[in-house]
Write an enzyme that holds these catalytic residues in place. Structure first.
Site, PDB file in Angstrom:
ATOM      1  N   HIS A 149     119.996  82.392 -39.325  1.00 39.29           N
ATOM      2  CA  HIS A 149     119.369  83.175 -40.386  1.00 39.29           C
ATOM      3  C   HIS A 149     119.993  82.869 -41.728  1.00 39.29           C
ATOM      4  O   HIS A 149     119.854  83.644 -42.676  1.00 39.29           O
ATOM      5  CB  HIS A 149     119.482  84.671 -40.058  1.00 39.29           C
ATOM      6  N   LYS A 195     149.809  71.451 -54.743  1.00 44.74           N
ATOM      7  CA  LYS A 195     150.957  72.357 -54.601  1.00 44.74           C
ATOM      8  C   LYS A 195     151.937  72.146 -55.747  1.00 44.74           C
ATOM      9  O   LYS A 195     152.448  73.084 -56.340  1.00 44.74           O
ATOM     10  CB  LYS A 195     151.709  72.053 -53.291  1.00 44.74           C
ATOM     11  N   LYS A 242     156.378  76.953 -40.665  1.00 46.98           N
ATOM     12  CA  LYS A 242     157.157  75.838 -40.119  1.00 46.98           C
ATOM     13  C   LYS A 242     158.304  75.494 -41.074  1.00 46.98           C
ATOM     14  O   LYS A 242     159.443  75.360 -40.674  1.00 46.98           O
ATOM     15  CB  LYS A 242     156.225  74.641 -39.911  1.00 46.98           C
ATOM     16  N   GLU A 247     152.770  80.702 -50.591  1.00 50.84           N
ATOM     17  CA  GLU A 247     151.957  81.873 -50.246  1.00 50.84           C
ATOM     18  C   GLU A 247     152.677  82.764 -49.242  1.00 50.84           C
ATOM     19  O   GLU A 247     152.734  83.988 -49.386  1.00 50.84           O
ATOM     20  CB  GLU A 247     150.619  81.423 -49.624  1.00 50.84           C
ATOM     21  N   GLY A 288     151.785  71.494 -37.966  1.00 50.09           N
ATOM     22  CA  GLY A 288     151.326  72.863 -38.220  1.00 50.09           C
ATOM     23  C   GLY A 288     149.985  73.161 -37.573  1.00 50.09           C
ATOM     24  O   GLY A 288     149.790  74.190 -36.930  1.00 50.09           O
ATOM     25  N   ARG A 289     149.031  72.236 -37.715  1.00 47.75           N
ATOM     26  CA  ARG A 289     147.672  72.492 -37.203  1.00 47.75           C
ATOM     27  C   ARG A 289     147.575  72.314 -35.692  1.00 47.75           C
ATOM     28  O   ARG A 289     146.516  72.505 -35.113  1.00 47.75           O
ATOM     29  CB  ARG A 289     146.662  71.608 -37.945  1.00 47.75           C
ATOM     30  N   GLU A 307     142.282  68.037 -42.075  1.00 50.46           N
ATOM     31  CA  GLU A 307     143.648  67.730 -42.522  1.00 50.46           C
ATOM     32  C   GLU A 307     144.187  66.526 -41.736  1.00 50.46           C
ATOM     33  O   GLU A 307     145.013  65.768 -42.225  1.00 50.46           O
ATOM     34  CB  GLU A 307     144.566  68.952 -42.351  1.00 50.46           C
TER      35      GLU A 307
END
Ligand code: F6P
Length: 549
Positions: free
Chosen positions: A381, A514, A204, A210, A264-265, A350
């Site tokens: 399990h 950050k 965005k 990253e 973003g999410r 978030e």
């Protein structure tokens, strides 16, 4: 918090106290129609919340809480494009991303839906070109592999949706690289051929460390093999920062925009969904959007007592704030939803992991729980031991399809789907019913243990029971249903955030780490710890940057 909201919370606390000792199982015993009364549907999509310790009165108090908190007015403000993301002064309009063409929704004087459909049309042209082989790589070969480079909302949604729609996948292979750990890019590129690989840089902001690092490295990999000119054939981008994309050298007809009113999410519906569209085709992507829109219409129009996102949100509030449960597990009994828990972690945590209200004062109730999970039956399990017998109850959200996609393909798979359903139902039943000491002892005696051994073993085989769960059931996980499910969860987060009176649409909590990471990078590269570093960080830095022995 307004007094009305506090009164509603007090009524809920009193309700919980009065109901102590009344087990969920006993609620079924006293009300044979409990399933009908404590479930709601949107066509084939069913939300069963009957296995929670709620009575009709409790639900009444929860609905009062929603009304007192102004959930409906907040919802309408979002749909009207008001700047409800106060700290960033932005509208919150992911709902516009799935609105049908022609719907009128102005944001700050612009027709949002028309803008959305223009980008969707451009995405469809590009996706069709890549899928058909009309758009080729620099050497004239068709694209066989698409690598999406993004992180957070620019990764988790498309990854989740690509896996969810695997039965519909008929385009190039889709890969996702997110981690700044070079191993992620390296391992992904190892089997790929630069001549047949397309990169989508999805960010965005187009500044995320990253993503930009991975994009630069991917560019080196490509240029080394095919030369600088290949970049324009092998890169596309998705961003709101069109100037920054241009500076990276991506051809302008391969840039797909979105807008600051898409968080973003909440962006999987936007151009961020491009890798999904390339994988499954524009028609299936459109069905996904239609599913999201169907849930929007329901959220906007269904009465609160039959409104799926409202009910799911209220159950969440009950468990978090009244029962005090700190986490909730999301367990899809649907392998295709294997990344749903990871996706929901960002969406939920978030959005609602906040400690101040919209006006900046401390919240007066606990906010977002820890969200976690894995697909069933695998989780059984692994961590279900703790869910059944651990000391803290964990509400579970099960998801299950009536039908899979594969039943007719291999003999035996039909039975496996029956096993999947049986396991899903068994778990919620076991969580609710539990097993008493007497039952455990009787079972051991029936199994041939002598009484002394039965007495010794029985306590280990006791299940406290009375552990709550909801089940979300649907016919089959097709694109439309995936759209409904994701929008259901988005609106659930909205409802909870509205009740807590927090801003669910900013994410300042990710900033400090950050900032420190960018100031630390020169220190890591030089091995020199800045004076301001704590003793621990300085010690770790020294250890990690020591010459290899
Ligand atoms: O670090 C959090 C975050 O800002 C998320 O909200 C977002 O989804 C992610 O980073 C990626 O951001 P971008 O799409 O701008 O690269």
């Amino acid at each position: 918090m307004t007094t009305k909201v506090e009164h509603a919370f007090e009524a809920l606390a009193a309700d919980r106290a009065a109901g102590n000792g009344q087990s969920i199982a006993s609620l079924f015993a006293t009300d044979p129609n409990r399933f009908d009364g404590f479930s709601a549907r949107l066509d084939d999509l069913l939300l069963d919340y009957s296995k929670c310790a709620l009575t009709g009165d409790t639900v009444g108090h929860l609905l009062n809480l929603a009304r007192a908190a102004g959930v409906e007015a907040r919802r309408d403000a979002m749909f009207a494009g008001e700047h409800i993301n106060l700290t960033e002064d932005r509208a919150v309009l992911h709902i516009a991303l799935r609105a049908p063409e022609g719907v009128k929704l102005d944001v700050d004087g612009e027709d949002a839906v028309a803008q959305v459909h223009a980008v969707l049309a451009a995405m469809a042209r590009f996706a069709t070109g890549i899928r058909s082989g009309a758009l080729k790589g620099a050497t004239g070969k068709a694209i066989t592999d698409v690598v999406n480079i993004g992180i957070g909302g620019s990764d988790l949604g498309p990854v989740m949706a690509t896996l969810a729609l695997a039965p519909y996948h008929d385009g190039p292979r889709a890969h996702y690289v997110s981690n700044v750990d070079g191993a992620h890019l390296f391992d992904t590129l190892k089997p790929l051929d630069p001549a047949t690989t397309l990169f989508i840089v999805a960010s965005k902001t187009f500044t995320t460390q990253e993503t930009m690092a991975n994009a630069e490295s991917a560019r080196h990999w490509l240029v080394e093999a095919l030369g600088e000119d290949a970049v324009r054939h092998h890169f596309a981008a998705v961003s709101t920062a069109l100037d920054k994309v241009a500076a990276f050298g991506i051809a302008h007809d391969r840039v797909f925009g979105f807008w600051d009113w898409v968080g973003g999410r909440y962006s999987v519906w936007s151009a961020i969904g491009l890798p999904v569209m390339i994988a499954v085709g524009p028609d299936r992507f459109e069905e996904f959007l239609a599913g999201g829109h169907a849930m929007d219409v329901h959220f906007r129009s269904a009465p609160l007592e039959r409104n799926l996102p409202v009910l799911l949100g209220l159950v969440g509030i009950w468990h978090r704030d009244v029962c005090g449960y700190a986490t909730r597990a999301v367990i899809p009994y649907d392998q295709h939803l294997s990344r749903l828990p990871a996706y929901l972690q960002q969406l939920d945590m978030e959005s609602n992991g906040k400690r101040v209200t919209r006006d900046g004062t401390p919240v007066s109730h606990d906010t977002g729980p820890v969200v976690w999970g894995e697909p069933g039956t695998n989780g059984q399990h692994a961590f279900f031991q703790l869910i059944h017998q651990g000391t803290s109850p964990i509400p579970v959200e099960f998801l299950i399809a009536a039908r899979g996609h594969e039943e007719d393909s291999i003999p035996g798979l039909q039975r496996q789907h029956a096993m999947l359903i049986a396991n899903c139902l068994a778990q919620s039943e076991a969580l609710m019913r539990g097993r008493t000491l007497e039952e455990a002892r009787a079972q051991l005696l029936m199994g041939g243990r002598d009484p002394a051994k039965a007495d010794a073993l029985a306590p280990h085989r006791v299940f406290p029971g009375n552990r709550p769960s909801v089940t979300i059931a649907y016919d089959r996980l097709n694109p439309f249903t995936l759209g409904r499910l994701i929008a259901l969860y988005e609106h659930r987060v909205f409802v909870e955030g509205a009740i807590w009176n927090i801003n669910s649409f900013d994410q300042w909590g990710v900033e400090l780490g950050k900032e420190l990471a960018s100031t630390l990078l020169p220190a890591v590269e030089s091995g020199q710890a800045p004076a301001a570093l704590s003793g621990s960080a300085a010690g770790l830095l020294k250890h990690l940057t020591a010459p290899a022995t």
